[in-house]
Design an enzyme around this catalytic site. Sequence first.
Site, PDB file in Angstrom:
ATOM      1  N   PRO A 185       0.935  -1.180  -0.124  1.00 43.61           N
ATOM      2  CA  PRO A 185       0.009   0.130   0.020  1.00 43.61           C
ATOM      3  C   PRO A 185       0.925   1.264   0.159  1.00 43.61           C
ATOM      4  O   PRO A 185       1.639   1.295   0.796  1.00 43.61           O
ATOM      5  CB  PRO A 185      -0.654  -0.127   1.577  1.00 43.61           C
ATOM      6  CG  PRO A 185      -0.051  -1.248   2.044  1.00 43.61           C
ATOM      7  CD  PRO A 185       1.119  -1.799   1.347  1.00 43.61           C
ATOM      8  N   GLU A 186       0.555   2.054  -1.125  1.00 40.15           N
ATOM      9  CA  GLU A 186       1.118   3.504  -0.968  1.00 40.15           C
ATOM     10  C   GLU A 186      -0.116   4.456  -0.262  1.00 40.15           C
ATOM     11  O   GLU A 186      -1.145   3.931   0.087  1.00 40.15           O
ATOM     12  CB  GLU A 186       1.623   3.653  -2.346  1.00 40.15           C
ATOM     13  CG  GLU A 186       2.527   2.673  -3.058  1.00 40.15           C
ATOM     14  CD  GLU A 186       3.262   3.030  -4.253  1.00 40.15           C
ATOM     15  OE1 GLU A 186       3.441   4.111  -4.671  1.00 40.15           O
ATOM     16  OE2 GLU A 186       3.371   2.021  -4.972  1.00 40.15           O
TER      17      GLU A 186
END
Length: 271
Positions: free
Chosen positions: A2-3
């Site tokens: 996840p960014e």
Amino acid sequence: MPELPEVENVRISLERLGAIGQEFADIELLSPRLRTPLKKQVKTKLPGQTVLGIRRRAKYLMFETEKFVVLNHLGMTGSWRKVNSEKDLIKHDHVIVTFRSGLRLAFNDPRRFGLFELIEKQNLANAFKSLGVEPLSEEFTGDFLFRLTRGLKAPIKNFIMDQRRIVGVGNIYASEALYRARVKPTRRAGKIKLVECENLVRAIRDVLTEAIAAGGSTIRDYRDSNGDTGRFQQRFLVYDKSGEPCTSCRTPIRSKMIGGRNTYWCPKCQH
DNA sequence: CTCCGATCCTGATGGC
DNA sequence: TGCCATCAGGATCGGA
């Protein structure tokens, strides 16, 4: 995994599950450690505290209560989901949060690069002291990026992924933003011109904003806390597209390891 | 300070 | 089918 856009969507989905306003009742720690050891103090200190808000800073989620902040990072494979009973628990569920209302949330993280820590509110600033600028804040301008990069010799791609400089941009959005800005990922950060910094800032803001709106990107296992996948992967222009024609000039997209991670770009459009 | 590579961990995938 | 190497949305540490 996840960014910034994915973390933001997890945050939103936790709000939608009704986590705000809930009073903690019980915390179960099922594994000895994630990125750091899971501390038993969360079991004694958190019950009775109410979730006042769920916030994001960089790629961190924060469950804010009156006295504490629960700091949570998803690492590469972290996810939250609602569980209704013990039967719903699966492999790699490491933390089970039960609220007084009966709502139950499980934090699952196969690779255990995630983080789940209770910190005193007054220590929050210290916990975040080495984090860089939020790319969606007004502070993040072409001028700012230009000044920050002067004299640096590392590739611009490494620079924009360095959380001490700019937060939230990871391996996917780094390639996508550099493509949009027409800047080659291998360029030395200190050699990027002012006008290119302006383009890159705009590209980073745009790609992150669009990805948030599209629910993030699901490559393999990203889901929000409602179990929904993202849709932005359908709009990738270069990431994981080695050999495919550039959408602008039809030149095959190239890839190589930069900063230890695979990086994608158009050799003709990006300079 | 800056930069780079190794490291933490599990699972999926592909070659032989 | 098994075995082995490689790779994966991240962050930190040590040494050069």
